[in-house]
Scaffold this motif. Sequence first.
Motif, PDB file in Angstrom:
ATOM      1  N   ASP A   1     -30.526 -20.281  -0.441  1.00 18.26           N
ATOM      2  CA  ASP A   1     -29.633 -19.963   0.665  1.00 18.26           C
ATOM      3  C   ASP A   1     -30.416 -19.624   1.935  1.00 18.26           C
ATOM      4  OD1 ASP A   1     -26.807 -19.318   1.576  1.00 18.26           O
ATOM      5  OD2 ASP A   1     -27.808 -17.426   2.023  1.00 18.26           O
ATOM      6  N   SER A   2     -29.922 -20.141   3.057  1.00 12.76           N
ATOM      7  CA  SER A   2     -30.384 -19.753   4.391  1.00 12.76           C
ATOM      8  C   SER A   2     -31.878 -19.965   4.610  1.00 12.76           C
ATOM      9  CB  SER A   2     -30.019 -18.280   4.667  1.00 12.76           C
ATOM     10  OG  SER A   2     -28.629 -18.092   4.579  1.00 12.76           O
ATOM     11  N   LEU A   3     -32.354 -21.161   4.257  1.00 13.10           N
ATOM     12  CA  LEU A   3     -33.730 -21.532   4.565  1.00 13.10           C
ATOM     13  C   LEU A   3     -33.755 -22.485   5.748  1.00 13.10           C
ATOM     14  CD1 LEU A   3     -35.442 -22.134   1.088  1.00 13.10           C
ATOM     15  CD2 LEU A   3     -35.544 -20.112   2.550  1.00 13.10           C
ATOM     16  N   ASN A   4     -34.762 -22.327   6.603  1.00 13.02           N
ATOM     17  CA  ASN A   4     -34.971 -23.208   7.743  1.00 13.02           C
ATOM     18  C   ASN A   4     -36.372 -23.802   7.622  1.00 13.02           C
ATOM     19  OD1 ASN A   4     -35.123 -24.534  10.161  1.00 13.02           O
ATOM     20  ND2 ASN A   4     -34.535 -22.786  11.427  1.00 13.02           N
ATOM     21  N   ILE A   5     -36.454 -25.080   7.314  1.00 12.77           N
ATOM     22  CA  ILE A   5     -37.733 -25.740   7.065  1.00 12.77           C
ATOM     23  C   ILE A   5     -38.023 -26.731   8.186  1.00 12.77           C
ATOM     24  CG2 ILE A   5     -39.022 -27.236   5.490  1.00 12.77           C
ATOM     25  CD1 ILE A   5     -37.296 -26.145   3.231  1.00 12.77           C
ATOM     26  N   VAL A   6     -39.249 -26.666   8.713  1.00 14.19           N
ATOM     27  CA  VAL A   6     -39.684 -27.591   9.752  1.00 14.19           C
ATOM     28  C   VAL A   6     -40.969 -28.258   9.282  1.00 14.19           C
ATOM     29  CG1 VAL A   6     -40.416 -27.866  12.141  1.00 14.19           C
ATOM     30  CG2 VAL A   6     -38.678 -26.154  11.558  1.00 14.19           C
TER      31      VAL A   6
ATOM     32  N   CYS B   1     -28.754 -24.235   4.639  1.00 16.55           N
ATOM     33  CA  CYS B   1     -30.149 -24.606   4.858  1.00 16.55           C
ATOM     34  C   CYS B   1     -30.252 -25.715   5.907  1.00 16.55           C
ATOM     35  CB  CYS B   1     -30.797 -25.069   3.563  1.00 16.55           C
ATOM     36  SG  CYS B   1     -30.960 -23.759   2.319  1.00 16.55           S
ATOM     37  N   MET B   2     -31.338 -25.669   6.680  1.00 19.05           N
ATOM     38  CA  MET B   2     -31.607 -26.697   7.679  1.00 19.05           C
ATOM     39  C   MET B   2     -33.020 -27.222   7.485  1.00 19.05           C
ATOM     40  SD  MET B   2     -31.760 -26.453  11.850  1.00 19.05           S
ATOM     41  CE  MET B   2     -30.036 -25.981  11.980  1.00 19.05           C
ATOM     42  N   VAL B   3     -33.155 -28.552   7.496  1.00 22.80           N
ATOM     43  CA  VAL B   3     -34.470 -29.174   7.370  1.00 22.80           C
ATOM     44  C   VAL B   3     -34.690 -30.054   8.597  1.00 22.80           C
ATOM     45  CG1 VAL B   3     -35.992 -30.639   6.009  1.00 22.80           C
ATOM     46  CG2 VAL B   3     -34.304 -29.175   4.854  1.00 22.80           C
ATOM     47  N   THR B   4     -35.789 -29.811   9.300  1.00 29.82           N
ATOM     48  CA  THR B   4     -36.146 -30.585  10.488  1.00 29.82           C
ATOM     49  C   THR B   4     -37.400 -31.394  10.207  1.00 29.82           C
ATOM     50  OG1 THR B   4     -35.225 -28.874  11.940  1.00 29.82           O
ATOM     51  CG2 THR B   4     -36.738 -30.470  12.934  1.00 29.82           C
ATOM     52  N   ILE B   5     -37.313 -32.712  10.398  1.00 28.92           N
ATOM     53  CA  ILE B   5     -38.476 -33.568  10.181  1.00 28.92           C
ATOM     54  C   ILE B   5     -38.901 -34.174  11.517  1.00 28.92           C
ATOM     55  CG2 ILE B   5     -37.925 -34.047   7.778  1.00 28.92           C
ATOM     56  CD1 ILE B   5     -36.833 -36.756   8.623  1.00 28.92           C
TER      57      ILE B   5
ATOM     58  N   ASN C   1     -24.161 -31.224 -11.406  1.00 34.08           N
ATOM     59  CA  ASN C   1     -23.253 -30.092 -11.633  1.00 34.08           C
ATOM     60  C   ASN C   1     -23.544 -28.979 -10.629  1.00 34.08           C
ATOM     61  OD1 ASN C   1     -22.180 -31.396 -13.971  1.00 34.08           O
ATOM     62  ND2 ASN C   1     -23.916 -30.637 -15.158  1.00 34.08           N
ATOM     63  N   SER C   2     -23.770 -29.361  -9.396  1.00 34.43           N
ATOM     64  CA  SER C   2     -24.205 -28.406  -8.375  1.00 34.43           C
ATOM     65  C   SER C   2     -23.382 -28.547  -7.101  1.00 34.43           C
ATOM     66  CB  SER C   2     -25.696 -28.602  -8.067  1.00 34.43           C
ATOM     67  OG  SER C   2     -26.495 -28.312  -9.197  1.00 34.43           O
ATOM     68  N   SER C   3     -23.618 -27.634  -6.151  1.00 30.52           N
ATOM     69  CA  SER C   3     -22.936 -27.654  -4.863  1.00 30.52           C
ATOM     70  C   SER C   3     -23.965 -27.619  -3.741  1.00 30.52           C
ATOM     71  CB  SER C   3     -21.994 -26.457  -4.727  1.00 30.52           C
ATOM     72  OG  SER C   3     -20.941 -26.514  -5.676  1.00 30.52           O
ATOM     73  N   ILE C   4     -23.786 -28.502  -2.763  1.00 34.34           N
ATOM     74  CA  ILE C   4     -24.591 -28.492  -1.551  1.00 34.34           C
ATOM     75  C   ILE C   4     -23.640 -28.158  -0.410  1.00 34.34           C
ATOM     76  CG2 ILE C   4     -26.259 -29.733  -0.147  1.00 34.34           C
ATOM     77  CD1 ILE C   4     -27.077 -29.521  -3.086  1.00 34.34           C
ATOM     78  N   ILE C   5     -23.822 -26.993   0.211  1.00 34.39           N
ATOM     79  CA  ILE C   5     -22.830 -26.465   1.138  1.00 34.39           C
ATOM     80  C   ILE C   5     -23.486 -26.113   2.474  1.00 34.39           C
ATOM     81  CG2 ILE C   5     -21.096 -24.661   1.510  1.00 34.39           C
ATOM     82  CD1 ILE C   5     -21.137 -24.211  -1.557  1.00 34.39           C
ATOM     83  N   ASN C   6     -22.907 -26.610   3.552  1.00 29.78           N
ATOM     84  CA  ASN C   6     -23.312 -26.220   4.905  1.00 29.78           C
ATOM     85  C   ASN C   6     -24.815 -26.410   5.137  1.00 29.78           C
ATOM     86  OD1 ASN C   6     -22.669 -25.311   7.514  1.00 29.78           O
ATOM     87  ND2 ASN C   6     -23.348 -23.232   7.012  1.00 29.78           N
ATOM     88  N   CYS C   7     -25.326 -27.562   4.750  1.00 29.39           N
ATOM     89  CA  CYS C   7     -26.732 -27.891   4.983  1.00 29.39           C
ATOM     90  C   CYS C   7     -26.819 -29.007   6.026  1.00 29.39           C
ATOM     91  CB  CYS C   7     -27.399 -28.328   3.686  1.00 29.39           C
ATOM     92  SG  CYS C   7     -27.572 -26.993   2.474  1.00 29.39           S
ATOM     93  N   SER C   8     -27.959 -29.059   6.727  1.00 25.87           N
ATOM     94  CA  SER C   8     -28.091 -30.046   7.788  1.00 25.87           C
ATOM     95  C   SER C   8     -29.525 -30.531   7.917  1.00 25.87           C
ATOM     96  CB  SER C   8     -27.628 -29.467   9.124  1.00 25.87           C
ATOM     97  OG  SER C   8     -28.439 -28.365   9.501  1.00 25.87           O
ATOM     98  N   THR C   9     -29.659 -31.695   8.540  1.00 27.86           N
ATOM     99  CA  THR C   9     -30.965 -32.256   8.878  1.00 27.86           C
ATOM    100  C   THR C   9     -31.052 -32.435  10.380  1.00 27.86           C
ATOM    101  OG1 THR C   9     -30.218 -34.543   8.701  1.00 27.86           O
ATOM    102  CG2 THR C   9     -31.047 -33.498   6.697  1.00 27.86           C
ATOM    103  N   ASN C  10     -32.275 -32.305  10.908  1.00 23.17           N
ATOM    104  CA  ASN C  10     -32.499 -32.477  12.331  1.00 23.17           C
ATOM    105  C   ASN C  10     -33.875 -33.088  12.550  1.00 23.17           C
ATOM    106  OD1 ASN C  10     -30.159 -31.287  13.872  1.00 23.17           O
ATOM    107  ND2 ASN C  10     -30.667 -29.516  12.604  1.00 23.17           N
ATOM    108  N   GLY C  11     -34.152 -33.429  13.795  1.00 23.73           N
ATOM    109  CA  GLY C  11     -35.472 -33.897  14.153  1.00 23.73           C
ATOM    110  C   GLY C  11     -35.511 -35.362  14.513  1.00 23.73           C
TER     111      GLY C  11
ATOM    112  N   CYS D   1     -21.656 -30.536   5.365  1.00 23.02           N
ATOM    113  CA  CYS D   1     -23.042 -30.917   5.651  1.00 23.02           C
ATOM    114  C   CYS D   1     -23.095 -31.907   6.819  1.00 23.02           C
ATOM    115  CB  CYS D   1     -23.701 -31.526   4.418  1.00 23.02           C
ATOM    116  SG  CYS D   1     -23.961 -30.350   3.070  1.00 23.02           S
ATOM    117  N   THR D   2     -24.194 -31.858   7.574  1.00 19.11           N
ATOM    118  CA  THR D   2     -24.372 -32.733   8.729  1.00 19.11           C
ATOM    119  C   THR D   2     -25.750 -33.371   8.699  1.00 19.11           C
ATOM    120  OG1 THR D   2     -22.914 -31.352  10.091  1.00 19.11           O
ATOM    121  CG2 THR D   2     -24.390 -32.868  11.247  1.00 19.11           C
ATOM    122  N   ASN D   3     -25.773 -34.688   8.828  1.00 22.92           N
ATOM    123  CA  ASN D   3     -27.042 -35.414   8.927  1.00 22.92           C
ATOM    124  C   ASN D   3     -27.249 -35.876  10.359  1.00 22.92           C
ATOM    125  OD1 ASN D   3     -29.429 -36.941   8.043  1.00 22.92           O
ATOM    126  ND2 ASN D   3     -28.165 -38.711   8.569  1.00 22.92           N
TER     127      ASN D   3
END
Length: 289
Positions: free
Chosen positions: A12-17, A45-49, A67-77, A103-105
């Motif tokens: 939860d709540s990770l910001n990766i660049v 979570c947000m991942v920026t490449i 059997n999982s959930s991916i909620i409110n995650c995004s990609t940027n860059g 989720c937003t790509n």
Amino acid sequence: GLFPSISFATIDSLNIVTNGSISANVQNYAAILCTEATNSTISNCMVTISSNFSGPNGAVVCAVPENSSIINCSTNGSGIVTLGSEYSGGIVCYSKNSKISNCTNNVNVRPNSCVTAAGGIVASGYSLILENCVNNGDIILNDQSYAAGIVGTLEDEGSNSQNVIRTSINNGYIYANNATGGRACGIYGGNGQVKANIEKCVNSGSISGLDCASGIAGSVNGSVSNCANYGSVECPQNITGIAMECSSMTGNVVACRASYGNNYSNYTQDVISPDADEDDFFDEQITEI
């Protein structure tokens, strides 16, 4: 990935660049955040490449949720996802009986090699529930494959279960550069053998394909309801505003521009509807997003 495999866990709540290009030297799946998630939740979570992300099958956030959930995650860059020996996705590569929501790509997906499907949110999977997602990235393929803004394709895997794609929007440019099998679709690339319902989805991105192009979906074994296409659709062969093939279509709104070649063979709906009210449709149908 940062987390190669998790089970019965929460991220939860990770910001990766990332800095510089990344080449995943693995055999099966690759991801920046989490490669495999089983009975788990990845949220907020947000991942920026910043450069190209290359390797085998994969996606930026989670390659294979089961059997999982991916909620409110995004990609940027400004980086480009060039993954793919079979599947390439913005958020998720191959979803197994999982839920993807809010989720937003924002990155472009452009596989270097031949793939089966590419999607801005999910490349492929089965028993998928996807809702309230947005793709803003360009999805570009050069092979006999499915290219779509939200979900590339779906598979049965013997489960014979229902898939649902709802209240999601594609704003990206979708392009399939192959005249003998490439499909470009705004929301769902399709698979006529797999049960799926498409509900309250909107495409506003430009769709272009050399074989098939559709504002919303390719072949759908199920319903397409209360969807709207406002993007341009261009193809010299098979072209449609909503869906190429579908068990049932109800409540669709079509208001798009389209250009045709001289020999298009499967033009299934009138793609110009001057009476369609885009503002009313968004207010009434897509208020959740």
